[in-house]
Design a protein around this motif. Structure first.
Motif, PDB file in Angstrom:
ATOM      1  N   THR A  93       0.842  -1.247   0.100  1.00  0.00           N
ATOM      2  CA  THR A  93       0.098  -0.029  -0.026  1.00  0.00           C
ATOM      3  C   THR A  93       0.865   1.200   0.091  1.00  0.00           C
ATOM      4  OG1 THR A  93      -1.670  -1.080   1.310  1.00  0.00           O
ATOM      5  CG2 THR A  93      -1.666   1.316   1.277  1.00  0.00           C
ATOM      6  N   ILE A  94       0.696   2.112  -0.690  1.00  0.00           N
ATOM      7  CA  ILE A  94       1.059   3.535  -0.763  1.00  0.00           C
ATOM      8  C   ILE A  94       0.096   4.597  -0.382  1.00  0.00           C
ATOM      9  CG2 ILE A  94       1.842   5.311  -2.198  1.00  0.00           C
ATOM     10  CD1 ILE A  94       3.060   3.097  -4.468  1.00  0.00           C
ATOM     11  N   LEU A  95       0.382   5.116   0.609  1.00  0.00           N
ATOM     12  CA  LEU A  95      -0.498   6.290   1.312  1.00  0.00           C
ATOM     13  C   LEU A  95      -0.339   7.358   0.224  1.00  0.00           C
ATOM     14  CD1 LEU A  95       0.194   5.671   4.986  1.00  0.00           C
ATOM     15  CD2 LEU A  95      -1.934   5.102   3.716  1.00  0.00           C
ATOM     16  N   ILE A  96      -1.755   8.168   0.019  1.00  0.00           N
ATOM     17  CA  ILE A  96      -1.408   9.326  -0.701  1.00  0.00           C
ATOM     18  C   ILE A  96      -2.349  10.289   0.252  1.00  0.00           C
ATOM     19  CG2 ILE A  96      -1.336   8.215  -2.873  1.00  0.00           C
ATOM     20  CD1 ILE A  96      -4.753   8.328  -3.063  1.00  0.00           C
ATOM     21  N   SER A  97      -2.234  11.545   0.010  1.00  0.00           N
ATOM     22  CA  SER A  97      -2.947  12.688   0.833  1.00  0.00           C
ATOM     23  C   SER A  97      -2.723  14.130   0.002  1.00  0.00           C
ATOM     24  CB  SER A  97      -2.477  12.737   2.339  1.00  0.00           C
ATOM     25  OG  SER A  97      -3.140  13.751   2.625  1.00  0.00           O
ATOM     26  N   THR A  98      -3.416  14.930   0.109  1.00  0.00           N
ATOM     27  CA  THR A  98      -3.325  16.307  -0.084  1.00  0.00           C
ATOM     28  C   THR A  98      -2.664  17.131   0.677  1.00  0.00           C
ATOM     29  OG1 THR A  98      -5.536  16.835   0.951  1.00  0.00           O
ATOM     30  CG2 THR A  98      -5.618  16.588  -1.449  1.00  0.00           C
ATOM     31  N   HIS A  99      -2.246  16.477   1.999  1.00  0.00           N
ATOM     32  CA  HIS A  99      -1.603  16.950   2.918  1.00  0.00           C
ATOM     33  C   HIS A  99       0.082  16.570   2.970  1.00  0.00           C
ATOM     34  CE1 HIS A  99      -5.324  18.148   5.551  1.00  0.00           C
ATOM     35  NE2 HIS A  99      -5.325  16.697   5.201  1.00  0.00           N
ATOM     36  N   SER A 100       0.762  17.243   3.495  1.00  0.00           N
ATOM     37  CA  SER A 100       2.188  17.161   3.375  1.00  0.00           C
ATOM     38  C   SER A 100       2.586  15.798   4.298  1.00  0.00           C
ATOM     39  CB  SER A 100       2.885  18.306   4.031  1.00  0.00           C
ATOM     40  OG  SER A 100       4.138  18.168   4.356  1.00  0.00           O
ATOM     41  N   GLU A 101       3.616  15.332   3.849  1.00  0.00           N
ATOM     42  CA  GLU A 101       4.336  13.920   4.434  1.00  0.00           C
ATOM     43  C   GLU A 101       4.373  14.506   5.845  1.00  0.00           C
ATOM     44  OE1 GLU A 101       7.356  10.367   3.699  1.00  0.00           O
ATOM     45  OE2 GLU A 101       7.274  11.953   2.367  1.00  0.00           O
ATOM     46  N   GLN A 102       5.008  15.586   6.093  1.00  0.00           N
ATOM     47  CA  GLN A 102       5.566  15.921   7.417  1.00  0.00           C
ATOM     48  C   GLN A 102       4.320  16.010   8.496  1.00  0.00           C
ATOM     49  OE1 GLN A 102       6.559  17.494   4.492  1.00  0.00           O
ATOM     50  NE2 GLN A 102       8.491  16.376   4.317  1.00  0.00           N
ATOM     51  N   ASP A 103       3.176  16.127   7.777  1.00  0.00           N
ATOM     52  CA  ASP A 103       1.883  16.320   8.868  1.00  0.00           C
ATOM     53  C   ASP A 103       1.414  14.721   9.543  1.00  0.00           C
ATOM     54  OD1 ASP A 103       1.756  18.934   8.138  1.00  0.00           O
ATOM     55  OD2 ASP A 103      -0.017  18.671   6.789  1.00  0.00           O
ATOM     56  N   TYR A 104       2.028  13.758   8.647  1.00  0.00           N
ATOM     57  CA  TYR A 104       1.805  12.462   9.255  1.00  0.00           C
ATOM     58  C   TYR A 104       2.958  11.570   9.301  1.00  0.00           C
ATOM     59  CZ  TYR A 104      -3.010  13.686   7.981  1.00  0.00           C
ATOM     60  OH  TYR A 104      -4.183  14.380   7.992  1.00  0.00           O
ATOM     61  N   GLU A 105       4.143  12.225   9.280  1.00  0.00           N
ATOM     62  CA  GLU A 105       5.406  11.427   9.036  1.00  0.00           C
ATOM     63  C   GLU A 105       5.416  10.150  10.148  1.00  0.00           C
ATOM     64  OE1 GLU A 105       9.920  12.560   8.300  1.00  0.00           O
ATOM     65  OE2 GLU A 105       8.512  14.090   9.454  1.00  0.00           O
ATOM     66  N   GLU A 106       5.324  10.380  11.464  1.00  0.00           N
ATOM     67  CA  GLU A 106       5.474   9.393  12.428  1.00  0.00           C
ATOM     68  C   GLU A 106       4.554   8.220  12.303  1.00  0.00           C
ATOM     69  OE1 GLU A 106       5.279  10.697  16.148  1.00  0.00           O
ATOM     70  OE2 GLU A 106       7.056  12.284  15.785  1.00  0.00           O
ATOM     71  N   LEU A 107       3.161   8.769  11.763  1.00  0.00           N
ATOM     72  CA  LEU A 107       2.175   7.852  11.489  1.00  0.00           C
ATOM     73  C   LEU A 107       2.425   6.901  10.292  1.00  0.00           C
ATOM     74  CD1 LEU A 107      -0.947   9.642  12.131  1.00  0.00           C
ATOM     75  CD2 LEU A 107      -0.018   7.827  13.775  1.00  0.00           C
ATOM     76  N   ILE A 108       2.922   7.537   9.219  1.00  0.00           N
ATOM     77  CA  ILE A 108       3.438   6.785   8.016  1.00  0.00           C
ATOM     78  C   ILE A 108       4.323   5.997   8.289  1.00  0.00           C
ATOM     79  CG2 ILE A 108       4.387   7.186   5.655  1.00  0.00           C
ATOM     80  CD1 ILE A 108       2.700   9.792   5.679  1.00  0.00           C
ATOM     81  N   ALA A 109       5.282   6.360   8.968  1.00  0.00           N
ATOM     82  CA  ALA A 109       6.563   5.512   9.258  1.00  0.00           C
ATOM     83  C   ALA A 109       5.888   4.358  10.244  1.00  0.00           C
ATOM     84  CB  ALA A 109       7.687   6.217  10.013  1.00  0.00           C
ATOM     85  N   ALA A 110       5.401   4.363  11.077  1.00  0.00           N
ATOM     86  CA  ALA A 110       4.796   3.406  11.948  1.00  0.00           C
ATOM     87  C   ALA A 110       3.654   2.456  11.267  1.00  0.00           C
ATOM     88  CB  ALA A 110       4.166   3.671  13.128  1.00  0.00           C
ATOM     89  N   SER A 111       3.252   2.656   9.904  1.00  0.00           N
ATOM     90  CA  SER A 111       2.261   1.840   9.366  1.00  0.00           C
ATOM     91  C   SER A 111       3.174   0.854   8.362  1.00  0.00           C
ATOM     92  CB  SER A 111       1.405   2.950   8.343  1.00  0.00           C
ATOM     93  OG  SER A 111       2.104   3.124   7.167  1.00  0.00           O
ATOM     94  N   ARG A 112       2.325   0.021   7.831  1.00  0.00           N
ATOM     95  CA  ARG A 112       2.633  -1.228   6.973  1.00  0.00           C
ATOM     96  C   ARG A 112       2.707  -0.604   5.628  1.00  0.00           C
ATOM     97  NH1 ARG A 112       3.370  -6.199   9.349  1.00  0.00           N
ATOM     98  NH2 ARG A 112       2.260  -6.195  11.191  1.00  0.00           N
ATOM     99  N   ALA A 113       2.510   0.836   5.332  1.00  0.00           N
ATOM    100  CA  ALA A 113       2.814   1.162   4.102  1.00  0.00           C
ATOM    101  C   ALA A 113       3.939   1.319   3.489  1.00  0.00           C
ATOM    102  CB  ALA A 113       2.076   2.464   3.911  1.00  0.00           C
TER     103      ALA A 113
END
Length: 122
Positions: A75-95
């Motif tokens: 899975t690749i997460l996508i968003s209109t928001h900046s990666e920095q807004d979710y950096e820790e959550l993205i890093a901790a995810s299975r994406a």
């Protein structure tokens, strides 16, 4: 050819992203507006990769990424928001990665998928 499922609660984005990726050599095997439909399609079409919006209205794209991992679908997460807004959550995810919607391209999808499936360097 990469087979892709796109999950986003915006019908306009689903249509635009699907068209863009098709023109760039990605086979879009399904689109889904929510987690329920995404999981149904994932089981049926077994895509090579899923693009999942972080914010699926009242649902979480991060939770969907965890569930798709059980199906062995990268899975690749996508968003209109900046990666920095979710950096820790993205890093901790299975994406396997993150793409801002403004940077979405067939090349970027293939790059992230290839990087995630490449054998480790020795």
């Amino acid at each position: 050819m990469v087979r892709c499922l796109i999950v986003d609660d915006s019908p306009v984005f689903l249509a635009a992203a699907g068209e863009l990726l098709r023109h760039q050599g990605i086979t879009v095997v399904g689109v889904a507006p929510d987690s329920r439909e995404a999981l149904r399609q994932a089981e049926r079409v077994r895509p090579d990769v899923a693009l999942v919006d972080l914010d699926l209205g009242s649902e979480s794209g991060l939770e969907l990424a965890e569930r798709l991992h059980l199906y062995a679908i990268p899975t690749i997460l996508i968003s209109t928001h900046s990666e920095q807004d979710y950096e820790e959550l993205i890093a901790a995810s299975r994406a396997i990665g993150f793409l801002p919607k403004t940077s979405l391209s067939g090349r970027a999808v293939v790059h992230l998928l290839g990087a995630a499936t490449a054998p480790p360097e020795t």
